[in-house]
Write an enzyme that holds these catalytic residues in place. Sequence first.
Site, PDB file in Angstrom:
ATOM      1  N   ASP A 130      25.161  45.018  42.674  1.00 34.70           N
ATOM      2  CA  ASP A 130      25.899  43.939  42.018  1.00 34.70           C
ATOM      3  C   ASP A 130      26.732  44.563  40.911  1.00 34.70           C
ATOM      4  O   ASP A 130      26.204  45.247  40.027  1.00 34.70           O
ATOM      5  CB  ASP A 130      24.920  42.906  41.451  1.00 34.70           C
ATOM      6  CG  ASP A 130      25.624  41.698  40.853  1.00 34.70           C
ATOM      7  OD1 ASP A 130      26.852  41.738  40.696  1.00 34.70           O
ATOM      8  OD2 ASP A 130      24.938  40.709  40.530  1.00 34.70           O
ATOM      9  N   HIS A 164      30.873  34.753  43.485  1.00 32.09           N
ATOM     10  CA  HIS A 164      30.633  36.169  43.185  1.00 32.09           C
ATOM     11  C   HIS A 164      30.218  36.903  44.459  1.00 32.09           C
ATOM     12  O   HIS A 164      29.386  36.414  45.239  1.00 32.09           O
ATOM     13  CB  HIS A 164      29.530  36.289  42.116  1.00 32.09           C
ATOM     14  CG  HIS A 164      29.282  37.701  41.654  1.00 32.09           C
ATOM     15  ND1 HIS A 164      30.289  38.504  41.172  1.00 32.09           N
ATOM     16  CD2 HIS A 164      28.143  38.447  41.614  1.00 32.09           C
ATOM     17  CE1 HIS A 164      29.781  39.688  40.826  1.00 32.09           C
ATOM     18  NE2 HIS A 164      28.479  39.669  41.105  1.00 32.09           N
ATOM     19  N   CYS A 192      35.146  41.492  41.750  1.00 32.39           N
ATOM     20  CA  CYS A 192      33.830  41.684  42.391  1.00 32.39           C
ATOM     21  C   CYS A 192      33.971  42.003  43.878  1.00 32.39           C
ATOM     22  O   CYS A 192      33.237  42.841  44.428  1.00 32.39           O
ATOM     23  CB  CYS A 192      32.956  40.456  42.193  1.00 32.39           C
ATOM     24  SG  CYS A 192      33.680  38.914  42.802  1.00 32.39           S
TER      25      CYS A 192
END
Length: 451
Positions: A359, A342, A410
């Site tokens: 995030d 991630h 991401c």
Amino acid sequence: MAPGNHHHRYPQVKSPLRRQLHAPSPVRKFGLSALTKRNRQVSGNVVGASSLTSDCNSSERNTLDSGLQHYRTDIEVIDVDHDDDDEVEYVEVISDDDDEVEIVENVVAMQESEDKVEIVENVVAMEESEKEESLDDVNLKNGSFMVVDDSRDDPVTDVCSFEAYRKALESAENRTSKLKARGFGDVLRERCRGLLRSLRSFFRQDEEPLVDVRGEPFQSLSKEDVTAVKKAFSANVQNILVTHEKSNIDISVEKLRCLKPGQWLNDEVINLYLVLLKEREAREPKKFIKCHFFNTFFFTKLVHSATGYNYSAVRRWTSMKKLGYHLIDCDKIFIPIHMNIHWTLAVINIKERKFQYLDSFKGREPRILDALARYFADEVKDKNEVDVDVSQWRQEFVHDLPEQRNGFDCGMFMLKYMDFYSRGLDLCFTQEHMPYFRVRTAKEILQLRAE
């Protein structure tokens, strides 16, 4: 009224009485207090002197005539010697009974009223004069806005910002309470607004036109650009498409294919794109904020999984010889964070004195921000020999940001966080923009130019 003119109003005393001296005091039951109150009201309204004198003399005579009729006949009047031209200020009346002592105050209405009228006129004239002098502090000379500041020897002439306007308001606040009561602040504000409106067109001629950059991140791709990207994706995987000589990064077909839909971004594509973002800022420094972009290997060197925090491992990454600037001179420093599978972003926001964590899944990692706070203090101490107290800086886990709706975008979210922040824009994109951003990023890498 002279003392000799009012002896006939009182009965003659047959035998003198022992008297006690009393200080003069107003007697309100005979209406003299009402007379005084009326005089004050007339004086406060600043009426003409002749009208005021006539009203006061008439009221005084009527009150004295009606009031003295109620006096007892067994009293003694003490006469005080006066010159014939003097006014009677008061008459002291003493009863032969010690429990009944009355003092009648006779106000000289005409003299008092004239004095009050003169005082009020002087106060009004003084206030008008002070107001005119204060308003002269704001002058329009040759298109200049001059404000007299008591704390400075020279006037303030800067009108390109609102600093002069602020000082003008502060100057108004320091005026006397009389000027404040007369609305000086409102007058000054209105004159300042009029001044700014009149000079607006003048300043626009000198200023550079503002560029609206909000639409630039979403510019439409041409058919040629889309065709070039598709052709690059379908080429031989071993082919080297572009090479960035300064950073020594090669992008092959295989590496570029990470920008195809549903793929995870790799280090080479991310790092080259960050180099292009920095070059974009160097080309147009007035259009983008001053930033530094660390590559994807920085944080893993700074905080090793086995040895922990280690500033010496990255100390040489930011030398003046290598960068040409110090990190403390930047507005924002971007640090890509790779957590297993991630991608997230950390920001050292120097301009706003805070450490931010972004995030796309809205996670929180306080240890990352703690390490970056320690790093920034060490870096400034090493390069600039300055102690920075970052304990007062805020840690912010940004939640008002575009969210990821799948398991593979991401990396693109992280790149667009940096792209928009470096433009000085809010994060005004969504998950639906990701297919477009992937093609656009591939096009910019093929051209070795971020737009």
